[in-house]
Design an enzyme around this catalytic site. Structure first.
Site, PDB file in Angstrom:
ATOM      1  N   HIS A  40       0.826  -1.207   0.000  1.00 54.83           N
ATOM      2  CA  HIS A  40       0.000   0.000   0.000  1.00 54.83           C
ATOM      3  C   HIS A  40       0.866   1.266   0.000  1.00 54.83           C
ATOM      4  O   HIS A  40       2.053   1.231   0.352  1.00 54.83           O
ATOM      5  CB  HIS A  40      -0.920   0.014   1.229  1.00 54.83           C
ATOM      6  N   GLU A  57      -2.417  -7.360   7.496  1.00 52.84           N
ATOM      7  CA  GLU A  57      -1.200  -7.060   8.247  1.00 52.84           C
ATOM      8  C   GLU A  57      -1.001  -8.060   9.397  1.00 52.84           C
ATOM      9  O   GLU A  57      -1.933  -8.737   9.837  1.00 52.84           O
ATOM     10  CB  GLU A  57      -1.295  -5.628   8.797  1.00 52.84           C
TER      11      GLU A  57
END
Length: 201
Positions: free
Chosen positions: A9, A83
């Protein structure tokens, strides 16, 4: 052949300052949106992207949406590429963490340690690869396809280490910058890591 583009990202305001992990409400900043827009444009000028898969966290989905919009397709969410669960370390500044002996130990021995109340890197590696196997299963009957997978730095690192046959303890031998692309090719002879940490933006 299946081409998988592992994408980290774009940048956020807290990047490099706080271990925010799975904290809610962490969004791309202005630079992160610029990176994602440029990335979407560049990737779609280079490839025909058939599928975009994203971590469920906001900063990843915001990046994925830019890539998918440029391709004219929707984003699929897969929690397998989310994550790391950093447990009780989540939300602490790196200044705080650097004073902790177990944080130092964790970063030197990722294969045998894990965050307090969090998950181990072996668990992260296993779930990330299982997510990619789901992608492969969906695409395997097609002659050729390209899938963009938007995830997080250490998740991408440990996936690449698995494919390269390297120890998780070597995680910081691989650089994965925000909005970077690492390309995996999956053909008859198995996976090939074609590029790592390509910054198209």
């Amino acid at each position: 052949m299946i081409r998988i583009l592992l994408i980290r990202h774009g940048v956020t305001d807290l990047l490099g300052h706080v271990l925010y992990g799975r904290m809610p409400g962490i969004y791309l900043n202005a630079e992160g949106f610029r990176q994602a827009d440029r990335l979407g444009s560049m990737l779609n000028s280079r490839y025909k992207i058939d599928e975009v898969v994203s971590s469920p966290l906001d900063r990843a989905t915001q990046t994925a949406q830019r890539v998918a919009a440029a391709a004219g397709i929707a984003v699929e969410i897969d929690p397998g590429i989310t994550e790391i669960d950093f447990g009780s370390w989540m939300g602490k500044s790196f200044q705080e963490l650097n004073r902790l002996a177990n944080w130092t130990h964790y970063n030197r021995n990722r294969s045998t340690s894990s965050p307090p109340d969090g998950e181990s890197m072996l668990q992260v590696q296993a779930r990330a690869w299982q997510a990619l196997e789901r992608v492969i299963h969906r695409r395997e009957l097609l002659a050729e396809s390209t899938v963009a997978v938007v995830s997080h730095g250490d998740v991408i690192r440990c996936t690449l280490l698995f494919l390269l046959g390297m120890s998780i303890d070597h995680i910081y031998r691989i650089e994965i910058a925000p909005a970077s692309v690492s390309e995996i090719l999956l053909g008859a002879n198995g996976p090939v890591v074609n590029t790592i940490n390509e910054c198209l933006h």
